[in-house]
Design a protein around this motif. Structure first.
Motif, PDB file in Angstrom:
ATOM      1  N   ILE A   6       0.915  -1.181   0.089  1.00 28.57           N
ATOM      2  CA  ILE A   6      -0.101   0.070  -0.145  1.00 28.57           C
ATOM      3  C   ILE A   6       0.899   1.307   0.088  1.00 28.57           C
ATOM      4  O   ILE A   6       1.778   1.504   0.923  1.00 28.57           O
ATOM      5  N   GLY A   7       0.659   2.037  -0.893  1.00 25.01           N
ATOM      6  CA  GLY A   7       1.636   3.124  -1.058  1.00 25.01           C
ATOM      7  C   GLY A   7       1.392   4.005  -2.325  1.00 25.01           C
ATOM      8  O   GLY A   7       0.401   3.948  -2.829  1.00 25.01           O
ATOM      9  N   GLU A   8       2.300   4.931  -2.793  1.00 25.07           N
ATOM     10  CA  GLU A   8       2.286   5.737  -3.865  1.00 25.07           C
ATOM     11  C   GLU A   8       2.121   4.973  -5.171  1.00 25.07           C
ATOM     12  O   GLU A   8       2.717   3.789  -5.341  1.00 25.07           O
ATOM     13  N   ARG A   9       1.403   5.618  -6.094  1.00 22.00           N
ATOM     14  CA  ARG A   9       1.117   5.037  -7.303  1.00 22.00           C
ATOM     15  C   ARG A   9       2.560   4.532  -7.986  1.00 22.00           C
ATOM     16  O   ARG A   9       2.608   3.480  -8.659  1.00 22.00           O
ATOM     17  N   GLU A  10       3.494   5.068  -7.843  1.00 19.90           N
ATOM     18  CA  GLU A  10       4.965   4.609  -8.630  1.00 19.90           C
ATOM     19  C   GLU A  10       5.264   3.372  -7.899  1.00 19.90           C
ATOM     20  O   GLU A  10       5.994   2.423  -8.890  1.00 19.90           O
ATOM     21  N   ALA A  23      -2.404  -1.618  -3.532  1.00 22.46           N
ATOM     22  CA  ALA A  23      -3.383  -0.592  -3.743  1.00 22.46           C
ATOM     23  C   ALA A  23      -2.564   0.761  -3.470  1.00 22.46           C
ATOM     24  O   ALA A  23      -1.778   1.033  -2.641  1.00 22.46           O
ATOM     25  N   VAL A  24      -3.073   1.584  -4.401  1.00 23.11           N
ATOM     26  CA  VAL A  24      -2.668   3.048  -4.206  1.00 23.11           C
ATOM     27  C   VAL A  24      -3.363   3.699  -3.108  1.00 23.11           C
ATOM     28  O   VAL A  24      -4.753   3.876  -3.001  1.00 23.11           O
ATOM     29  N   ALA A  34      -7.693   0.195   2.351  1.00 22.10           N
ATOM     30  CA  ALA A  34      -7.030  -0.803   1.783  1.00 22.10           C
ATOM     31  C   ALA A  34      -6.346  -1.519   3.038  1.00 22.10           C
ATOM     32  O   ALA A  34      -6.232  -2.821   2.891  1.00 22.10           O
ATOM     33  N   PHE A  35      -5.988  -0.977   4.047  1.00 23.38           N
ATOM     34  CA  PHE A  35      -5.353  -1.780   5.381  1.00 23.38           C
ATOM     35  C   PHE A  35      -6.621  -2.426   5.779  1.00 23.38           C
ATOM     36  O   PHE A  35      -6.229  -3.584   6.185  1.00 23.38           O
ATOM     37  N   VAL A  63       2.190   6.415   4.092  1.00 27.60           N
ATOM     38  CA  VAL A  63       0.873   5.609   4.610  1.00 27.60           C
ATOM     39  C   VAL A  63       1.088   5.142   6.106  1.00 27.60           C
ATOM     40  O   VAL A  63       0.007   5.361   6.582  1.00 27.60           O
ATOM     41  N   THR A  64       2.061   4.849   6.468  1.00 22.81           N
ATOM     42  CA  THR A  64       2.118   4.408   8.072  1.00 22.81           C
ATOM     43  C   THR A  64       1.805   5.670   8.786  1.00 22.81           C
ATOM     44  O   THR A  64       1.183   5.610   9.926  1.00 22.81           O
TER      45      THR A  64
END
Length: 111
Positions: A6-10, A23-24, A34-35, A63-64
């Protein structure tokens, strides 16, 4: 072993190139959704990823930071998936220690 990011698009795109689903999440709401889906906290009855629940959940630092309470609560429960935090596309967040810094601090040796 199954992984999920789970993070940025790139970063999600980069991980998908080696077969890791993701998942973006650019907002807190997206990150929480998402989490919860991956950990099963959201009451989702179906498997969040193909082949069942992942064993390792990779979260970017950003995200964290957005869902810090939920991540800490999950980690204290000691259940799968194991959560691993990585730097985002822009590198470490300011004020966050790197793994190397944490190890140096713990053993007291400067390499």
């Amino acid at each position: 072993m199954q992984y999920f990011i789970i993070g940025e698009r790139e970063l999600v795109l980069a991980f998908s190139l080696v077969g890791v689903q993701g998942a973006v999440a650019l907002t807190r709401d997206e990150a929480i959704e998402a989490f919860n889906r991956i950990t099963g906290r959201g009451g989702t009855l179906s498997a969040p990823v193909e082949g069942g629940r992942p064993k390792v959940l990779i979260l970017t630092e950003s995200v964290t930071a957005m869902i810090e309470e939920e991540v800490l609560e999950w980690q204290q429960g000691g259940d799968y998936p194991l959560i691993v935090e990585i730097p985002g596309i822009q590198g470490h967040l300011q004020g966050k220690k790197t793994l190397t810094d944490s190890i140096r601090e713990a053993i007291g040796i400067e390499v």
